[in-house]
Design a protein around this motif. Structure first.
Motif: not given
Length: 182
Positions: A127-128, A131-132, A134-135, A158, A161-162, A165
């Motif tokens: 998950q980390n 999110t990283t 994604d940023r 991924y 997840y998109r 969430p």
């Protein structure tokens, strides 16, 4: 789309033993350049100006292949990032079960291990990474045409997840997205 086929089969090892090493990233196979060329012969990704790849050899080779063979702009910047590395896990089956079910048993076991948080890469780590990643993508997506080169389980998770969430809060929903028999 799988654009750079490779074979995980290692000399003096069975397919099963080779796949076990692949899923734990103890082997790092090369792409099959001839098959890749045949797949990409009529494709053009010329508008791509940034390629983000995993650190694994087959992903980096794919990026180099795309620029070398003018499938993407030769000036495209390539960034290697461990954020896109394949998710590590032990396949959790016997050779006999693998020979009987092939990749289906690996997908089933991956789902179960993800739900139980028993992959080598833990859910929180994954998950980390997402999110990283994604940023990072949001930072560049408005000004760049980006191609990401990664691996099967990373990409599947991924994209799920998109779409949802809540995947990491409710990992059992993975069954709704991945059919182990396909």
């Amino acid at each position: 789309m799988k654009i750079a086929p490779y074979s995980p089969i290692q000399k003096n090892l069975s397919r099963f033993e080779s796949v076990k090493l692949l899923t734990t990233q103890k082997i790092n196979p090369r792409i099959n350049q001839k098959l890749t060329q045949n797949i990409l012969r009529k494709k053009s990704l010329r508008k791509i100006d940034l390629i983000i790849t995993s650190n694994l050899l087959r992903a980096k080779e794919t990026a180099k292949f795309l620029t070398k063979n003018f499938i993407v702009d030769k000036g495209a910047r390539i960034i290697n990032s461990s954020l896109l590395n394949e998710i590590k896990f032990k396949i959790g089956c016997s050779n006999k079960d693998y020979e009987k079910e092939k990749s289906n048993i690996i997908r089933k076991n991956f789902i179960e291990l993800f739900i139980q948080d028993k992959l080598i890469d833990k859910r929180q780590e994954i998950q980390n990474k997402f999110t990283t990643f994604d940023r990072l993508i949001k930072k560049w997506e408005k000004s760049r045409n980006i191609l990401c080169i990664s691996h099967t389980f990373f990409i599947k998770l991924y994209l799920i997840y998109r779409d949802n969430p809540h995947l990491f809060d409710n990992p059992k929903i993975l069954w709704e997205y991945i059919n182990p028999n396909e």
